[in-house]
Design an enzyme around this catalytic site. Structure first.
Site, mmCIF file in Angstrom:
data_model
loop_
_atom_site.group_PDB
_atom_site.id
_atom_site.type_symbol
_atom_site.label_atom_id
_atom_site.label_comp_id
_atom_site.label_asym_id
_atom_site.label_seq_id
_atom_site.Cartn_x
_atom_site.Cartn_y
_atom_site.Cartn_z
ATOM 1 N N LYS A 150 -8.507 53.554 8.748
ATOM 2 C CA LYS A 150 -9.510 53.031 7.809
ATOM 3 C C LYS A 150 -9.277 51.539 7.586
ATOM 4 O O LYS A 150 -10.214 50.752 7.535
ATOM 5 C CB LYS A 150 -9.454 53.823 6.489
ATOM 6 C CG LYS A 150 -10.003 55.241 6.665
ATOM 7 C CD LYS A 150 -9.692 56.196 5.524
ATOM 8 C CE LYS A 150 -10.117 57.617 5.928
ATOM 9 N NZ LYS A 150 -9.851 58.639 4.920
ATOM 10 N N GLN A 202 -7.023 59.337 -0.563
ATOM 11 C CA GLN A 202 -6.842 60.203 0.603
ATOM 12 C C GLN A 202 -6.440 61.615 0.165
ATOM 13 O O GLN A 202 -5.536 61.787 -0.639
ATOM 14 C CB GLN A 202 -5.780 59.603 1.541
ATOM 15 C CG GLN A 202 -5.626 60.319 2.856
ATOM 16 C CD GLN A 202 -6.860 60.281 3.746
ATOM 17 O OE1 GLN A 202 -7.605 59.319 3.741
ATOM 18 N NE2 GLN A 202 -7.079 61.338 4.500
ATOM 19 N N ASP A 223 -16.579 58.156 -0.730
ATOM 20 C CA ASP A 223 -16.280 59.434 -0.070
ATOM 21 C C ASP A 223 -17.358 60.484 -0.367
ATOM 22 O O ASP A 223 -17.413 61.517 0.299
ATOM 23 C CB ASP A 223 -14.939 59.976 -0.604
ATOM 24 C CG ASP A 223 -13.838 59.910 0.423
ATOM 25 O OD1 ASP A 223 -14.145 59.966 1.624
ATOM 26 O OD2 ASP A 223 -12.673 59.814 0.010
#
Ligand code: GUN
Length: 294
Positions: free
Chosen positions: A52, A96, A119
């Site tokens: 990322k 995460q 997200d």
């Protein structure tokens, strides 16, 4: 048999994103910026977070990395997220997953400002997705739709069988595909489904997201199916320098020749997920900039 290359589709996405990012920077005088929070030392998570970061650098995005010890307290993590919410130079926040067991992932996700929820995990994003309102869409399902569109794979009237009911992939994927415009008939199978192969054998499109290496075998599919393999599993392989190799949830070597088209692992859905995260981050920065003007 056609290979659906996430590498190829994501490269096209990055070309478009580079152009749009340059426009954004020219107008606003700053770059879209993503904050990535990693808790603990899970090797797979560390590797995703690294990818990322690389994607941010390649696009000229700003990035902030927060690597916290797995002993971090719930309060400390929540405080970090609240600080990032309040920081106007951060436009997207990603924590995460999975988090260590002692932390409440639901509470952490709820704490993220929904305007920075790149997200698409916030309950409000998920609710909007379900009823067809504008929202951040979870990156893996969004990347799968982008791949289907790129390769002109029609979902209207098709029977799509999704393997896996996770909040990250299975559930949002089902919601997206059954929406007007996508018009698929969707079946969601999971670890408690009885006679699972009786469903997968009826599928025009299979989306495998169960995290079981090489699970889908030739006897479970019909000829000419389209397969999207979301799995990224590490299996031991002493012939590799690093001691493992990556395989999907589908036994690619056995199954591929029976498919109309199939995604490889790696080089399939995984790279699309990161491309969509970048797309969502630019979207967040753009929406926040407009909100500033209002
Ligand atoms: N873990 C596996 N996939 C994802 C993802 O798309 N986002 C986050 N935050 N964690 C993940």
């Amino acid at each position: 048999m056609q290979i659906l290359s996430g590498k190829e589709v994501s490269e096209a996405v990055y070309v478009d994103l580079k152009k749009k990012t340059a426009e954004f920077v020219a107008i606003n005088g700053y770059a879209p910026t993503l904050a990535v929070v990693l808790v603990g030392n899970d090797p797979a998570s560390q590797s995703y977070v690294e990818s990322k970061k690389k994607a941010c650098i390649s696009l000229g995005f700003g990035h902030r990395d927060y690597h916290l010890s797995e002993t971090v307290s719930q309060d400390e993590l929540v405080k970090l997220i609240k600080d990032l919410n309040a920081d106007s130079s951060v436009h997207g926040i990603l924590v995460q997953m999975p988090l260590p067991k002692n932390l409440d992932a639901d509470l952490v996700i709820e704490t993220i400002d929904k305007d920075k929820d790149v997200d698409g995990f916030h309950p409000q994003s998920v609710g909007n997705l379900l009823i067809g309102l504008p929202c951040f869409v979870s990156c893996t399902p969004k990347g799968i739709l982008e791949m289907l569109d790129y390769y002109h794979i029609e979902t209207k009237g098709k029977h799509v069988v999704i393997l896996g009911r996770s909040n990250i992939v299975g559930k949002p994927m089902a919601a997206l595909l059954m929406q007007k415009g996508r018009d698929a008939t969707v079946t969601v199978c999971h670890s408690r489904t009885e006679n699972l192969a009786s469903y997968t054998r009826q599928a025009d499109i299979i989306i495998a997201a169960i995290g079981k290496p090489l699970f889908v075998k030739p006897e479970m599919i019909k000829e000419g199916v389209v397969i999207i393999d979301v799995g990224i599993n590490r299996i031991e392989d002493s012939t590799r320098k690093r001691g493992y190799r990556l395989v999907g949830d589908v036994d690619y070597d056995q199954v591929a020749s029976h498919c109309q088209s199939i995604t490889p692992v790696p080089g399939g859905v995984g790279v699309m997920t990161i491309a969509m995260l970048m797309k969502n981050t630019l979207q967040a920065a753009t929406q926040l900039a407009l909100k500033d003007i209002e």
